[in-house]
Design an enzyme around this catalytic site. Sequence first.
Site, PDB file in Angstrom:
ATOM      1  N   SER A  68       0.818  -1.217   0.000  1.00  0.00           N
ATOM      2  CA  SER A  68       0.000   0.000   0.000  1.00  0.00           C
ATOM      3  C   SER A  68       0.853   1.270   0.000  1.00  0.00           C
ATOM      4  CB  SER A  68      -0.918   0.015   1.227  1.00  0.00           C
ATOM      5  OG  SER A  68      -1.687  -1.160   1.269  1.00  0.00           O
ATOM      6  N   GLN A  69       0.225   2.364  -0.398  1.00  0.00           N
ATOM      7  CA  GLN A  69       0.848   3.694  -0.371  1.00  0.00           C
ATOM      8  C   GLN A  69       1.317   4.001   1.067  1.00  0.00           C
ATOM      9  OE1 GLN A  69      -2.134   6.685  -0.865  1.00  0.00           O
ATOM     10  NE2 GLN A  69      -0.700   8.270  -1.504  1.00  0.00           N
TER      11      GLN A  69
END
Length: 228
Positions: A68-69
Amino acid sequence: MSTDSQDEIFLGQREHMVRYQIERRGVETPNVLEAMRAVPRHLFVPPDQQEFAYSDGAMRIGHGQTISQPYIVALMTDLLKLSGGEKVLEVGTGSGYQAAVLAQIAKEVHSIERHAPLSDNAYQVFDELNIGNIHLHVGDGTLGLSDQAPFQGIMVTAAAPKVPKALLNQLDQGGRLVLPVGRRFSQVLEVWQRVGAKYEQETLTAVAFVPLIGEEGWPEGKGDRSFF
Ligand code: SAM
């Protein structure tokens, strides 16, 4: 370039990530920022992608899955409101990065992944980094881990069609569950907290996660993989 100068570069990029991607967007809790500063994200992405590890986005990690970011990792960690001493469950080990961040704050982290090779890779990175408080499991995380419950925090890092009942049941009193809920390609982050015999629920920002596949998730099928 020597390993030392490469490490210096990654350190600088990590500091930049914390200041400009995370703090500037409003995550300010000291233990979360410290954890994001401490974990070398570049070790959790494929070797030929390390130079992009501190960029402001999700990245592919193989098996159609993503890491994920960084901002979303920090935000979801913040939403658990951990102070140390907790036993936490993560559903969706993926690269292992989120589990490593949680392990900086919590006492003990259990993380479950449905793809065994991803879990094996994560194990190797934890070993390299000498992280000893993460326990990895392979299986359907929508059912949680009843033999390890209750958890003071649960985080699901894949998108659920609705909140899995098994996970709510495995929350401790006062414990918080953070997860993306919604459609296959767009969701909102939800936080559930167990308060007495009830659960309080809050809905936050829009997100886009790969689907949670399993008994209390989506059925296995065509849309299981990330599309970028
Ligand atoms: N937390 C990860 C990280 O830090 O790299 C990113 C997770 S990735 C966005 C979502 C992960 O959830 C994928 O690795 C996927 O295989 C896993 N997953 C999907 N459904 C699952 C299930 N029912 N049980 C366990 N893992 C699941």
